[in-house]
Design a protein around this motif. Sequence first.
Motif, PDB file in Angstrom:
ATOM      1  N   ASN A  91     109.512  30.900  17.852  1.00 54.11           N
ATOM      2  CA  ASN A  91     110.559  31.275  18.793  1.00 54.11           C
ATOM      3  C   ASN A  91     111.151  30.169  19.627  1.00 54.11           C
ATOM      4  O   ASN A  91     111.168  29.018  19.237  1.00 54.11           O
ATOM      5  N   ASP A 128     112.442  35.436  15.619  1.00 51.73           N
ATOM      6  CA  ASP A 128     113.035  36.773  15.589  1.00 51.73           C
ATOM      7  C   ASP A 128     114.516  36.631  15.249  1.00 51.73           C
ATOM      8  O   ASP A 128     115.347  36.456  16.136  1.00 51.73           O
ATOM      9  N   ARG A 191     113.068  50.745  21.928  1.00 51.83           N
ATOM     10  CA  ARG A 191     113.242  49.984  20.696  1.00 51.83           C
ATOM     11  C   ARG A 191     113.821  50.857  19.579  1.00 51.83           C
ATOM     12  O   ARG A 191     113.828  50.442  18.413  1.00 51.83           O
ATOM     13  N   LYS A 230     107.287  44.861  10.688  1.00 54.98           N
ATOM     14  CA  LYS A 230     106.633  45.142  11.963  1.00 54.98           C
ATOM     15  C   LYS A 230     107.030  46.523  12.455  1.00 54.98           C
ATOM     16  O   LYS A 230     108.024  47.073  11.976  1.00 54.98           O
ATOM     17  N   HIS A 231     106.245  47.179  13.325  1.00 51.49           N
ATOM     18  CA  HIS A 231     104.997  46.729  13.929  1.00 51.49           C
ATOM     19  C   HIS A 231     103.944  47.698  13.451  1.00 51.49           C
ATOM     20  O   HIS A 231     103.920  48.839  13.924  1.00 51.49           O
ATOM     21  N   ARG A 244     105.255  50.282  24.333  1.00 53.57           N
ATOM     22  CA  ARG A 244     103.855  49.816  24.349  1.00 53.57           C
ATOM     23  C   ARG A 244     102.907  50.797  25.036  1.00 53.57           C
ATOM     24  O   ARG A 244     101.895  50.396  25.588  1.00 53.57           O
ATOM     25  N   ASP A 309     100.958  40.590  17.479  1.00 54.34           N
ATOM     26  CA  ASP A 309     102.169  40.506  18.291  1.00 54.34           C
ATOM     27  C   ASP A 309     101.808  39.680  19.531  1.00 54.34           C
ATOM     28  O   ASP A 309     100.660  39.288  19.743  1.00 54.34           O
ATOM     29  N   GLU A 519     112.779  45.872  24.453  1.00 49.41           N
ATOM     30  CA  GLU A 519     111.367  46.158  24.736  1.00 49.41           C
ATOM     31  C   GLU A 519     111.165  46.815  26.107  1.00 49.41           C
ATOM     32  O   GLU A 519     112.030  47.555  26.583  1.00 49.41           O
TER      33      GLU A 519
HETATM   34  C1  BGC Z   1     107.869  41.817  19.985  1.00 50.76           C
HETATM   35  C2  BGC Z   1     108.003  41.457  18.524  1.00 50.76           C
HETATM   36  C3  BGC Z   1     108.485  40.030  18.379  1.00 50.76           C
HETATM   37  C4  BGC Z   1     107.540  39.110  19.119  1.00 50.76           C
HETATM   38  C5  BGC Z   1     107.895  37.636  18.997  1.00 50.76           C
HETATM   39  C6  BGC Z   1     107.125  40.753  20.784  1.00 50.76           C
HETATM   40  O1  BGC Z   1     107.236  40.996  22.139  1.00 50.76           O
HETATM   41  O2  BGC Z   1     107.195  43.044  20.094  1.00 50.76           O
HETATM   42  O3  BGC Z   1     108.871  42.355  17.894  1.00 50.76           O
HETATM   43  O4  BGC Z   1     108.581  39.686  17.031  1.00 50.76           O
HETATM   44  O5  BGC Z   1     107.566  39.459  20.498  1.00 50.76           O
HETATM   45  O6  BGC Z   1     109.006  37.325  19.729  1.00 50.76           O
END
Ligand code: BGC
Length: 748
Positions: A91, A128, A191, A230-231, A244, A309, A519
């Motif tokens: 990332n 992502d 989500r 995912k997930h 979550r 994750d 999220e």
């Molecule tokens: C998310 C994932 C994402 C990961 C990496 C997490 O908070 O649930 O979907 O791929 O972060 O950024």
Amino acid sequence: MKYLISILFFYILAAPNYAILSSGVKGEKEIEKKVKSLLSRMTLEEKIGQMTQVTIQAVSKLQGTKDQHHELDLEKLEEAVVKYKVGSILNVYDVSHEIDYWHEVITKIQDLAINKTRLKIPVLYGIDAIHGATYTKGSTLFPQALAMASTFNRQLERISGEITSVETRASGIPWNFYPVLDIGRHPAWPRLWETFGEDVYLVSELGKAYIEGAQGPDFSIDTKTAICLKHYAGYSLPLTGKDRTPAWIGERMMREYFLEPFRVGIDAGAETIMINSSEVDGIPGHANYHLLTEVLKNEWKFKGFTVSDWEDIKRLHTRDNVADSPEEAVRMAVMAGVDMSMVPYDFSFYEILLKLVKDDKVPIKRINEAVERILRVKFKSGIFENPYPVKSLSGSIGTDEHAQQNLQAARESIILVQNENNFLPLSKDIKLLVTGPTADKLMVLNGGWTITWQGNEESLYPQDKFTVLEAIESKIGKSNVTFVPGSDFSNLLDIEKAVSAANKSDAILLCLGETPYCETPGNITDLTLDLAQLELAKKIIDTGKPVILLLIEGRPRIINSIVPGVKSILVSFLPGMEGGRAVADILFGDANPSARLPITYPRFVNDFTLYDHKQIEAKEGNSYNPQWEFGHGLSYTTFQYSDLIISKDIITRGENLSVKINIKNTGDIKGSEAVLMFISDLYRSVSPPVKQLKGFEKIELTPGQTRTVEFIITPEHLSFYGIDFKKNVEPGKFVVSIGKLKKEFTLK
Ligand code: BGC
């Protein structure tokens, strides 16, 4: 003769695939040899390093925000790659970068891995790239998943996968944490828009199409990425609707609904899987031995690797309280089947796991298995041959051709749910008032995972893309359009001005919806659309002028109080960077809507009955009474369904059944129709849903044209997880329905 032709046809089609298959098998044998040989030369430290993934923030000088350009900290990077031998970095914080900068970052990382580590194992960079290359400046950003699902068009999904991979790979990144194969069965879940909707078949089919486009059979090719499902699994049905938070899903429904898209995705070639950040039946995803090892690895023979994750191994201790120490959390997760830990800020996982192995608390066999899986994916991804960015791909970011495909996807993603007396399309000489908080912002079209995680930095959006307002102005001329915001997302603004402008206009485009989120920050306590927006709507409706409601949102906010007052309604679940143009094209008839709802749109906040509900949910005082049903969507033309024919009334076990239907365009303009086939199992030992989607096909028809669509019902389509948790087909009566037509058949 016909038979001969079809055999010939089969060989012509299949021949190249056989070639791929045989070279693939040979290639796989070679890869297995390489994996074994490399593994045999690795120290314990090198192995545990491979299982460790850190965020780029852990190796950065500045955090990198919209005001500060990100900068690598070379000392920290060396510590990560050389001292800790990390297998993966992920990332960005928290803004998209120029492609050259990505090349520089990836090159520095790989230089260290190749020149300064003993075994020269390249780092697998993951990102992502959600609706396109999220974190590369100028990339093509498609409609989000729920909007792509609204197209009911596999080909568009495949293309979005292809383009996302090319642009991600062009940025030097070979691994994408996408697609989301959770099924969106809770309308409040923040989500929801990341999913392909509520139906298990639609999610599975679009997931497969994405995988074919993005990864294909060989992801060592420069233009492909390794994808990550995912997930896994059961994340998308939180009891509270909040991200979550726990789900309670029994084994049978888990297999029938939540595991199925993952099973299909693995069959389609997925090699990496990210784990459910939440818990099911009290077992956190990261501690779930049954799902991670027994089902995924043993039963399904998954050969790739699982990745945690974000910080979720630590959370087994700090949040879920199933591990009484950080050490126990690591032991638990690794023994449950987690192969790589997205730690992501430090090297604690490495230190702890090393000690656990030395103290005989985690067997080396388990470490070897995890590392074997990681190395296998690394070999398959081609990064051993070339770990560096492929510079020749640089020109493929955000090309005009990609924008054109994106525009087409956006047009096919916008759902016309109401159109009283064919009020739409509008004529181009209309005097239009445009009002509401989603009218003049690019960020509302895109949502989260756009340029930044939350997607809400409007100032960073590309200025050459059109908001809804700008697209309308460019289509019918500025002098025909008045814009008054009327409200922001939760406050009325210049309401008198909006009302007075409404009175002077021929019609009003009322643009409501949601501000971007991603999220947990997207959690809500009320699914009703914000009151200020409903108030704006009421004031505008009260003028008596014709109103078109455009909803741009990531989940179905409740709007029943304003539906009767408006002529036409368009729903868009985040149509992406070309969304503004697509809306304008649809409003003025330059595109004919062909999207359908991939979810049930609820009418009331406490009524979340889904389309594939059980009988009791629509019987004995209950009803399926949504605002709009799953699959609903109108067109500017009309289609007539006729001649539903099934090849047999009675079939035996193992037999296929052919279903044919004629669709005719009975209107005056060209249009596309998503033809949906549902099957109902009338009686069976596990209570059947009233119906389930088992086939869909999108076809285009010119006025007067008729086409026959054929679906093949296979035993798989009639099967379900039985009392014994095994997939089963029970004899009995079934009904197939397409449009309003139905046919019954019997399985002996
Ligand atoms: C998310 C994932 C994402 C990961 C990496 C997490 O908070 O649930 O979907 O791929 O972060 O950024």
